[in-house]
Design an enzyme around this catalytic site. Structure first.
Site, PDB file in Angstrom:
ATOM      1  N   HIS A  13      18.418  -5.594  84.055  1.00  0.00           N
ATOM      2  CA  HIS A  13      18.728  -4.466  83.157  1.00  0.00           C
ATOM      3  C   HIS A  13      20.215  -4.118  83.213  1.00  0.00           C
ATOM      4  CE1 HIS A  13      14.972  -3.106  81.425  1.00  0.00           C
ATOM      5  NE2 HIS A  13      14.368  -3.008  82.594  1.00  0.00           N
ATOM      6  N   GLY A  64      10.035   0.875  88.943  1.00  0.00           N
ATOM      7  CA  GLY A  64      11.478   0.705  88.994  1.00  0.00           C
ATOM      8  C   GLY A  64      12.120   1.224  87.718  1.00  0.00           C
ATOM      9  N   GLN A  67      18.421   1.984  81.418  1.00  0.00           N
ATOM     10  CA  GLN A  67      17.256   2.418  80.637  1.00  0.00           C
ATOM     11  C   GLN A  67      17.312   3.892  80.257  1.00  0.00           C
ATOM     12  OE1 GLN A  67      14.567   0.452  83.711  1.00  0.00           O
ATOM     13  NE2 GLN A  67      13.290   0.368  81.879  1.00  0.00           N
ATOM     14  N   HIS A  86      14.191  -7.855  88.306  1.00  0.00           N
ATOM     15  CA  HIS A  86      13.953  -7.280  86.970  1.00  0.00           C
ATOM     16  C   HIS A  86      14.960  -6.155  86.696  1.00  0.00           C
ATOM     17  CE1 HIS A  86      11.014  -5.582  83.816  1.00  0.00           C
ATOM     18  NE2 HIS A  86      11.891  -4.609  83.982  1.00  0.00           N
ATOM     19  N   GLU A  87      15.132  -5.260  87.674  1.00  0.00           N
ATOM     20  CA  GLU A  87      16.036  -4.112  87.467  1.00  0.00           C
ATOM     21  C   GLU A  87      17.498  -4.562  87.437  1.00  0.00           C
ATOM     22  OE1 GLU A  87      14.614  -1.554  86.474  1.00  0.00           O
ATOM     23  OE2 GLU A  87      12.616  -1.986  87.221  1.00  0.00           O
ATOM     24  N   CYS A  97       7.543  -3.117  81.736  1.00  0.00           N
ATOM     25  CA  CYS A  97       8.822  -2.416  81.757  1.00  0.00           C
ATOM     26  C   CYS A  97       8.659  -1.080  81.039  1.00  0.00           C
ATOM     27  CB  CYS A  97       9.867  -3.268  81.039  1.00  0.00           C
ATOM     28  SG  CYS A  97      11.504  -2.522  80.984  1.00  0.00           S
ATOM     29  N   LEU A  98       9.212  -0.018  81.599  1.00  0.00           N
ATOM     30  CA  LEU A  98       9.108   1.299  80.956  1.00  0.00           C
ATOM     31  C   LEU A  98       9.783   1.310  79.589  1.00  0.00           C
ATOM     32  CD1 LEU A  98       9.716   3.714  83.984  1.00  0.00           C
ATOM     33  CD2 LEU A  98       7.539   3.108  82.887  1.00  0.00           C
TER      34      LEU A  98
HETATM   35 NI    NI Z   1      12.336  -2.824  83.016  1.00  0.00          NI
END
Ligand code: NI
Length: 170
Positions: free
Chosen positions: A138, A46, A51, A134-135, A92-93
């Site tokens: 963000h 995701g 991000q 989670h997204e 997480c990226l």
């Molecule tokens: Ni993340």
């Protein structure tokens, strides 16, 4: 298509609250394509626009084994969340190499526009429910490490800053 640079925790820009996408136009469609490519290239499941330093309510997800079921959520709104919770390890990226348990609703219902601007209702449980929550965090400027204890969070912050410095020196 260019790969978009990803912001790394603790970059303060990750705490920006995203605004509504005003229209699903050509610019947004290009951003979706670039975000999907960036997510697949980084082996993520995701990616939120936040991000990649675009502060609009847009998320791309793919939790399929084959990595061929992209899901696009524009202006997502949670309409229901189960009272039952589940704890699962998240990564997480924007926080590479860190995985830790976070408690979230086990099932959710979300309304969002898809990549064609059509309104969809998505019912999710398991990994997809975790990923969407989670997204969506963000988009509110929240990174999953904020659910962890201050001690853990500070350790992660120190580790991330050191990794950044080492990368810049190399
Ligand atoms: Ni993340």
């Amino acid at each position: 298509m260019p790969l978009l640079p990803i912001l790394y925790y603790p970059d303060p820009k990750l705490h920006t609250v995203a605004r509504l996408v005003p229209a699903v136009d050509a610019g947004i469609k290009q951003l979706i394509a670039d975000m999907l490519e960036t997510m697949y290239e980084a082996n993520g499941i995701g990616l939120a626009a936040t991000q990649v330093d675009v502060h609009q309510r847009l998320i791309v997800i793919d939790v399929s084994e084959q990595r061929n079921e992209p899901l696009v959520l524009i202006n997502p709104a949670l309409s229901w969340a189960s009272p039952q919770m589940q704890i699962s390890d998240e990564g997480c990226l924007s926080v590479p190499g860190i995985y830790d348990g976070v408690e979230r609703s086990a099932a959710i219902r979300v309304q969002a526009l898809d990549g064609d601007g059509q309104l969809r209702t998505i019912e999710a449980e398991g990994l997809l429910a975790v990923c969407i929550q989670h997204e969506m965090d963000h988009l509110l400027g929240k990174v999953f490490v904020e659910y962890l204890s201050p001690l853990k969070r500070n350790r992660i912050k120190t580790k991330m800053l050191k990794a950044r410095r080492d990368t810049e020196r190399a």
